[in-house]
Design a protein around this motif. Structure first.
Motif, PDB file in Angstrom:
ATOM      1  N   ARG A  34       0.847  -1.209   0.000  1.00  0.00           N
ATOM      2  CA  ARG A  34       0.000   0.000   0.000  1.00  0.00           C
ATOM      3  C   ARG A  34       0.873   1.247   0.000  1.00  0.00           C
ATOM      4  N   SER A  37       2.399   1.798  -3.348  1.00  0.00           N
ATOM      5  CA  SER A  37       1.384   2.363  -4.237  1.00  0.00           C
ATOM      6  C   SER A  37       1.217   3.861  -4.002  1.00  0.00           C
ATOM      7  N   VAL A  38       1.220   4.261  -2.747  1.00  0.00           N
ATOM      8  CA  VAL A  38       1.107   5.690  -2.412  1.00  0.00           C
ATOM      9  C   VAL A  38       2.310   6.455  -2.967  1.00  0.00           C
ATOM     10  N   LYS A  40       4.264   5.579  -5.516  1.00  0.00           N
ATOM     11  CA  LYS A  40       4.196   5.610  -6.982  1.00  0.00           C
ATOM     12  C   LYS A  40       3.150   6.616  -7.464  1.00  0.00           C
ATOM     13  N   THR A  41       2.067   6.764  -6.702  1.00  0.00           N
ATOM     14  CA  THR A  41       1.044   7.762  -7.040  1.00  0.00           C
ATOM     15  C   THR A  41       1.609   9.167  -6.853  1.00  0.00           C
ATOM     16  N   TYR A  99       3.122   3.527 -11.719  1.00  0.00           N
ATOM     17  CA  TYR A  99       1.893   4.059 -11.117  1.00  0.00           C
ATOM     18  C   TYR A  99       0.709   3.129 -11.404  1.00  0.00           C
ATOM     19  N   PHE A 100       0.542   2.791 -12.671  1.00  0.00           N
ATOM     20  CA  PHE A 100      -0.591   1.931 -13.034  1.00  0.00           C
ATOM     21  C   PHE A 100      -0.445   0.523 -12.461  1.00  0.00           C
ATOM     22  N   ALA A 102       1.278  -0.418  -9.744  1.00  0.00           N
ATOM     23  CA  ALA A 102       1.137  -0.386  -8.283  1.00  0.00           C
ATOM     24  C   ALA A 102      -0.319  -0.226  -7.885  1.00  0.00           C
ATOM     25  N   ASN A 103      -1.035   0.629  -8.582  1.00  0.00           N
ATOM     26  CA  ASN A 103      -2.441   0.846  -8.241  1.00  0.00           C
ATOM     27  C   ASN A 103      -3.332  -0.329  -8.635  1.00  0.00           C
TER      28      ASN A 103
END
Length: 152
Positions: A34, A37-38, A40-41, A99-100, A102-103
């Motif tokens: 998580r 992901s944060v 990478k966002t 980004y894509f 990881a999300n």
């Protein structure tokens, strides 16, 4: 004024890239999916700040060097070409891909291969920008010394 804009944009770009790298390493080594992901966002959206800063840095640098030549200027120009190519061909696509992935929760082999490429590209960016920062300081050293003497 061009010098101030150039130095400010370049310094901010350097700080942002260092932050991206540190955040990635910390998330990958110490945190969970998580958090990755944060990060990478944040990097994905941070690119929308970084790209204009890099463009301002490059454009103002080329404007400042328009009537100058010599070793430091030529080295800075050559590095900026590499920085630009690395940013467009490696860093930007990697940031979007990661980004894509990881999300979507796809932390697979492809993710980590691209992650390693992004880290290597980021280290290269940081290194080259640091060299340009150092050389820029050398190029303006006399001007800064005169300003300090006149202020005293």
């Amino acid at each position: 004024m061009k010098t101030v804009i150039h130095a400010t944009a370049g310094t901010l770009a350097l700080v942002i890239i260092a932050t991206f790298l540190a955040s990635t390493v910390i998330a990958e080594l110490c945190l969970d999916y998580r958090a990755i992901s944060v990060v990478k966002t944040a990097i994905f959206y941070g690119v929308f700040l970084l790209v204009p800063l890099m463009a301002i840095t490059g454009g103002s640098g080329f404007a400042l060097a328009a009537n100058r030549s010599g070793g430091l200027v030529e080295r800075k120009k050559a590095r900026m070409r590499i920085i630009g190519a690395n940013g467009v061909l490696v860093m930007l696509p990697a940031a979007v891909f990661l980004y894509f992935r990881a999300n979507a929760g796809s932390f697979d082999g492809q993710f980590y291969v691209v992650q390693i490429v992004e880290l290597a590209g980021g280290i290269l960016q940081l290194y080259l920008l640091t060299l340009n920062f150092r050389d820029g300081r050398r190029m303006t050293e006399k001007k800064r010394l005169l300003a300090t003497r006149n202020a005293a």
